[in-house]
Design an enzyme around this catalytic site. Structure first.
Site, PDB file in Angstrom:
ATOM      1  N   ASP A 300       0.821  -1.180  -0.064  1.00 33.34           N
ATOM      2  CA  ASP A 300      -0.084  -0.081  -0.029  1.00 33.34           C
ATOM      3  C   ASP A 300       0.844   1.332   0.060  1.00 33.34           C
ATOM      4  O   ASP A 300       1.872   1.261   0.694  1.00 33.34           O
ATOM      5  CB  ASP A 300      -0.816  -0.022   1.431  1.00 33.34           C
ATOM      6  CG  ASP A 300      -2.064   1.061   1.225  1.00 33.34           C
ATOM      7  OD1 ASP A 300      -3.057   0.746   1.030  1.00 33.34           O
ATOM      8  OD2 ASP A 300      -1.619   2.336   1.378  1.00 33.34           O
ATOM      9  N   ASN A 308      -2.880  13.113  -3.279  1.00 29.25           N
ATOM     10  CA  ASN A 308      -4.366  13.483  -4.082  1.00 29.25           C
ATOM     11  C   ASN A 308      -4.598  14.887  -3.705  1.00 29.25           C
ATOM     12  O   ASN A 308      -5.004  15.485  -4.391  1.00 29.25           O
ATOM     13  CB  ASN A 308      -5.449  12.343  -3.735  1.00 29.25           C
ATOM     14  CG  ASN A 308      -5.286  11.190  -4.680  1.00 29.25           C
ATOM     15  OD1 ASN A 308      -4.573  11.243  -5.909  1.00 29.25           O
ATOM     16  ND2 ASN A 308      -5.695   9.975  -4.221  1.00 29.25           N
ATOM     17  N   HIS A 313      -5.990  14.320  -8.252  1.00 35.00           N
ATOM     18  CA  HIS A 313      -6.438  13.021  -8.643  1.00 35.00           C
ATOM     19  C   HIS A 313      -5.595  12.552  -9.952  1.00 35.00           C
ATOM     20  O   HIS A 313      -5.386  11.347 -10.162  1.00 35.00           O
ATOM     21  CB  HIS A 313      -7.780  12.347  -8.775  1.00 35.00           C
ATOM     22  CG  HIS A 313      -8.583  12.571  -7.324  1.00 35.00           C
ATOM     23  ND1 HIS A 313      -8.419  11.697  -6.667  1.00 35.00           N
ATOM     24  CD2 HIS A 313      -9.258  13.541  -6.708  1.00 35.00           C
ATOM     25  CE1 HIS A 313      -8.941  11.682  -5.440  1.00 35.00           C
ATOM     26  NE2 HIS A 313      -9.429  12.797  -5.676  1.00 35.00           N
ATOM     27  N   ASP A 317      -3.377   9.271 -10.069  1.00 38.24           N
ATOM     28  CA  ASP A 317      -3.241   8.096 -10.899  1.00 38.24           C
ATOM     29  C   ASP A 317      -1.883   7.924 -11.725  1.00 38.24           C
ATOM     30  O   ASP A 317      -1.768   6.770 -11.903  1.00 38.24           O
ATOM     31  CB  ASP A 317      -4.313   8.494 -12.141  1.00 38.24           C
ATOM     32  CG  ASP A 317      -5.845   8.482 -11.722  1.00 38.24           C
ATOM     33  OD1 ASP A 317      -6.022   8.070 -10.718  1.00 38.24           O
ATOM     34  OD2 ASP A 317      -6.509   9.110 -12.357  1.00 38.24           O
ATOM     35  N   GLU A 343      -5.031   2.349  -3.650  1.00 40.18           N
ATOM     36  CA  GLU A 343      -3.482   2.423  -3.813  1.00 40.18           C
ATOM     37  C   GLU A 343      -3.113   1.020  -3.238  1.00 40.18           C
ATOM     38  O   GLU A 343      -2.061   0.874  -2.990  1.00 40.18           O
ATOM     39  CB  GLU A 343      -3.177   3.642  -2.843  1.00 40.18           C
ATOM     40  CG  GLU A 343      -3.236   3.611  -1.728  1.00 40.18           C
ATOM     41  CD  GLU A 343      -4.672   4.158  -0.934  1.00 40.18           C
ATOM     42  OE1 GLU A 343      -4.592   4.502   0.248  1.00 40.18           O
ATOM     43  OE2 GLU A 343      -5.491   4.245  -1.874  1.00 40.18           O
TER      44      GLU A 343
END
Length: 426
Positions: A300, A308, A313, A317, A343
């Site tokens: 993670d 973010n 965002h 990405d 994530e």
């Protein structure tokens, strides 16, 4: 033990959408000649259009029914004499409707019939049948490759469309010494011939197969080949076979793309959760059969929400894609990587015991820590990950158990400082 009260059963019959009739069969000279209505539900009257019938013979309600629907009497009479339950579809001349009927015998010389009107469905089937005939005429005039094989002389006649599909003119195809086999992809020739020979020898009635053929320009075309034996000699040997070719290359490409999309995470291009679980279960079964080891870890991105929140965002990405690419570069070909959601990623390590899995996790963590994402304005984003590792400890371990243990270890890593590797206890 009584499961339902009489009131419940009465309500059930009253509200059923199926028509229900309980009748006593009348026989003469051992032949069914009439039946007496003992009970009907509301749906019976709705689906037949008949009024009160209880206490009356069917011949009183529908005159000439014995002559117009003789088969109905034979079925009801057979079942009422203790025959097995029967289901059938019939056009009732007396009612001018199609019905789907199920009938059984609750006691000697009695029957219960449950039925539905299916006239609309039958009419729709007729329309579809008529359209199918029209479609057949259309297909006969469409651009299908056609071939006609005289098996005795081994001569094959093909139309122009057959040649054009493979990049040849009709004249070129007529002049070439190549046979059909030469155009079929080498890897597909054996099973294509097997399908044809099954028809020639009568094991199957038709040949219908999709396989690859070689185009003149060197590309591959997918062809749907359908054929039947049109003529046999007096000994039953096939002497003539005819078929059509349809180019289905575009459809096959679409199918492959849909399969790929169903297996791949749209953002990162790695396996999605569903496909990961399918592959993981397969590897787990293989490990149990062979007695080999298997490990898994969950990873993670630490503080991903901050990325973010700060950069948006879109950049988030990009970070997920960077992580996926880093993992693919660091892992072995046999390792299975997937984005499980958000994530969070998972890696399955076939044939890998715990100590080696830890080494792989450390190598992967180092690789990710060195990766960076450059942005405009001389901004560079670097990330760190927490990893939870779990390994098989028993043949009874399943994938849910392993994932849970790896997930628990992951949360321990995050709760004890992040950028850590924690191992689930054996």
């Amino acid at each position: 033990m009584r499961l339902f009260s009489s009131q419940v059963m009465e309500n059930l019959l009253e509200n059923m959408l199926n028509g229900v009739a309980f009748c006593k069969m009348i026989y003469e000279n051992d032949q069914p000649v009439d039946f007496l209505f003992l009970f009907t539900n509301p749906a019976f009257h709705k689906q037949t259009g008949l009024g009160r019938v209880v206490g009356h013979l069917v011949s009183e309600i529908i005159p000439n029914i014995r002559e117009s629907d003789q088969q109905l009497f034979q079925i009801y009479g057979r079942v009422a004499r203790g025959g097995a339950p029967e289901s059938f579809v019939m056009f009732f001349e007396g009612l001018q409707q199609w019905y789907s009927v199920s009938v059984y015998c609750p006691q000697p010389e009695h029957f219960i019939a449950l039925f539905d009107v299916i006239t609309e469905r039958k009419n729709a089937e007729k329309v579809l049948h008529d359209r199918a005939i029209q479609l057949q005429f259309v297909l006969e005039g469409s651009e299908l490759g056609f071939w006609d094989w005289n098996i005795v002389t081994n001569k094959v006649i093909r139309n122009e469309r057959w040649a054009v599909m493979l990049g040849y003119s009709h004249e070129e195809m007529q002049q070439t010494t190549k046979q059909w086999t030469d155009f079929v992809h080498p890897d597909d020739r054996e099973f294509a011939w097997t399908s044809i020979n099954n028809v020639l020898e009568g094991r199957t009635t038709s040949h219908k197969l999709e396989y690859r053929m070689l185009h003149k320009d060197g590309s591959i075309r997918w062809i749907l080949d359908q054929a039947k034996v049109m003529e046999r000699d007096e000994h039953g040997r096939a002497v003539r076979m005819c078929g059509t070719h349809t180019d289905v290359t575009d459809r096959k490409a679409l199918e492959e793309e849909l399969i790929r999309q169903a297996h791949i995470d749209y953002l990162t291009g790695v396996n999605n959760r569903r496909y990961f679980m399918e592959r993981a279960e397969h590897e787990l079964r293989r490990a149990n059969r062979s007695g080999s080891q298997l490990s898994i870890f969950m990873l993670d991105i630490d503080h991903f929400k901050r990325i973010n929140d700060r950069y948006g965002h879109k950049v988030g990405d990009m970070v997920l894609k960077m992580l996926a690419e880093a993992c693919q570069s660091a892992l072995r070909d046999i390792d299975i990587l997937a984005r499980m959601g958000g994530e969070e990623f998972a890696v399955l390590l076939p044939e890998t015991e715990s100590s080696l899995a830890i080494e792989v996790a450390r190598r992967l963590q180092d690789f990710i820590n060195k990766a960076s994402l450059p942005l405009e304005g001389n901004i560079t984003i670097k990330i760190q990950v927490s990893i939870g590792v779990a390994s098989m400890t028993s043949p009874h371990d399943n994938m849910d158990i392993l994932l849970h243990r790896a997930d628990t270890a992951l949360y321990e890593a995050k709760n004890t400082g992040r950028n850590r590797i924690c191992v689930a206890p054996c």
